[in-house]
Design a protein around this motif. Structure first.
Motif, short mmCIF file in Angstrom:
data_model
loop_
_atom_site.label_atom_id
_atom_site.label_comp_id
_atom_site.label_asym_id
_atom_site.label_seq_id
_atom_site.Cartn_x
_atom_site.Cartn_y
_atom_site.Cartn_z
N GLY A 173 0.87 -1.18 0.00
CA GLY A 173 0.00 0.00 0.00
C GLY A 173 0.90 1.23 0.00
N ALA A 175 1.51 5.50 0.12
CA ALA A 175 0.91 6.75 0.60
C ALA A 175 1.50 7.94 -0.14
CB ALA A 175 1.17 6.90 2.10
N ILE A 187 -0.97 12.91 4.55
CA ILE A 187 -1.30 11.97 3.46
C ILE A 187 -2.46 12.51 2.63
CG2 ILE A 187 -2.21 9.65 2.97
CD1 ILE A 187 -0.64 8.64 5.39
N LEU A 190 -3.99 7.19 -0.82
CA LEU A 190 -3.52 5.84 -0.49
C LEU A 190 -3.90 4.92 -1.63
CD1 LEU A 190 -4.63 5.33 3.25
CD2 LEU A 190 -2.30 5.69 2.42
N ILE A 205 2.96 1.57 3.31
CA ILE A 205 2.29 1.38 4.60
C ILE A 205 2.90 0.17 5.31
CG2 ILE A 205 0.07 0.72 5.60
CD1 ILE A 205 -1.31 2.14 3.31
N THR A 233 -6.75 -0.55 3.49
CA THR A 233 -6.27 0.65 2.77
C THR A 233 -7.41 1.35 2.04
OG1 THR A 233 -4.30 -0.66 2.33
CG2 THR A 233 -4.44 1.46 1.21
N ALA A 237 -8.54 5.15 2.70
CA ALA A 237 -8.52 6.16 1.63
C ALA A 237 -9.78 7.02 1.70
CB ALA A 237 -8.40 5.47 0.27
#
Ligand code: UTP
Length: 293
Positions: A173, A175, A187, A190, A205, A233, A237
């Protein structure tokens, strides 16, 4: 905005552990020993060191040893007491006394996001930490403590991030961020396993999160993604636009004990931090020499 204190940690441990078969056929991968205790105990100790005293373990119906490990073992304790094995008795009792433990079952392995959603009732309406038990930081809770501080001062979710090299990012994942202040990034995106050319940064991540409780609504609205699994994730997001999200960039990922060579590295490196380190070094040298290295 400041947020409520983080008191609870969720430890998702309901996966199948396929990368470590056949060892994990009957033994949960979270129970595989690292030095002298199961890997999940290292992670619980990390959470406790960071100030958490309430642990929710997400297990599956075939993972009873996880419950047993954190439960009282009355017969064993009596036997150790009768034999005056005080040190061992303390070790056994310490495990149960580490925190308050609660267990919740995930009936089917529908992914990390689904596992976290199983803890909604136990967590309630408070921010909470998530620690993946196959990633050992073994840093005395320092990273998690810092993440909790950022979460409590901003009121936002925080995820630990680490730099990757080249195309490695496509396995994780990723960022993307709009600004950076020291180790903390803001952030703004994602993406799960992006193609190298689409990755918004080289930050991936890791298995440490502090999440605000709205994540449970997002998880309930998350459609299964890759491999039919509900991805944490994807739900995170959705949180970015509503509430913002921070990343804490760390420089040591520790050990991925769900993976064979890294599990071995964890055993070697962490045993070198014990009182037996000199004996371990001598043993390693002898093994290498006798095998022609
Ligand atoms: P992993 O993907 O590393 O674990 O998930 P896994 O699925 O058990 O392992 P492999 O890939 O088949 O070898 C990270 C953590 O999330 C938990 C796992 O138990 C692990 O601790 N998890 C994963 C769940 O609790 N539920 C799931 O559905 C999937």
């Amino acid at each position: 905005m400041t947020a409520a204190a983080v008191r609870t940690a969720v430890v998702p441990a309901a996966g199948l552990g396929t990368r470590f078969l056949p060892a994990t056929k009957a033994v949960p991968k979270e129970m595989l020993t690292v030095v002298d205790r199961p890997s999940i105990q290292w992670v619980v100790e990390e959470a406790v060191a960071a100030g958490i005293d309430d642990i929710v373990v997400v297990t599956s119906p075939h993972k009873k040893p996880l419950d047993d490990h954190f439960d009282r073992a009355v017969e064993l304790e009596l036997a150790l007491e009768e034999e005056a094995k005080v040190d061992l008795l303390e070790k056994v009792q310490e495990v149960t006394g580490l925190a308050r433990f609660r267990f919740t079952r995930q009936e089917s392995p529908l992914g990390l996001g689904y596992a976290v959603s199983m803890a909604a009732r136990q967590v309630g309406d408070e921010p909470f930490a998530v620690l993946l038990p196959d990633e050992l930081l073994a840093d005395g809770g320092q990273t998690l403590k810092q993440m909790i501080e950022v979460a409590e001062s901003t009121g936002e979710s925080v995820v630990a991030l680490i730099e990757t090299v080249g195309a490695e990012i496509s396995n994780y994942g990723c960022a993307g961020y709009s600004s950076r202040d020291g180790d903390v990034v803001n952030i703004d995106r994602l993406i799960e396993k992006p193609a190298f050319e689409d990755a918004p940064s080289n930050l991936r991540i890791t298995g440490r999160y502090v999440l605000t409780p709205e994540i449970f609504d997002k998880l309930a609205r998350t459609e299964p993604g890759r491999g039919g699994e509900i991805q944490l994730t994807d739900a995170m997001a959705m949180q970015i636009d509503d509430r913002g999200m921070r990343g804490l960039v760390i420089d040591d990922i520790g050990f991925d004990t769900g993976q064979k060579t890294d599990w071995l590295r964890a055993n070697v490196e962490l045993s070198l931090r014990t009182d037996d380190s000199l004996a371990i070094v001598a043993m390693l040298k002898a093994v290498l020499e006798s095998n022609g290295f």
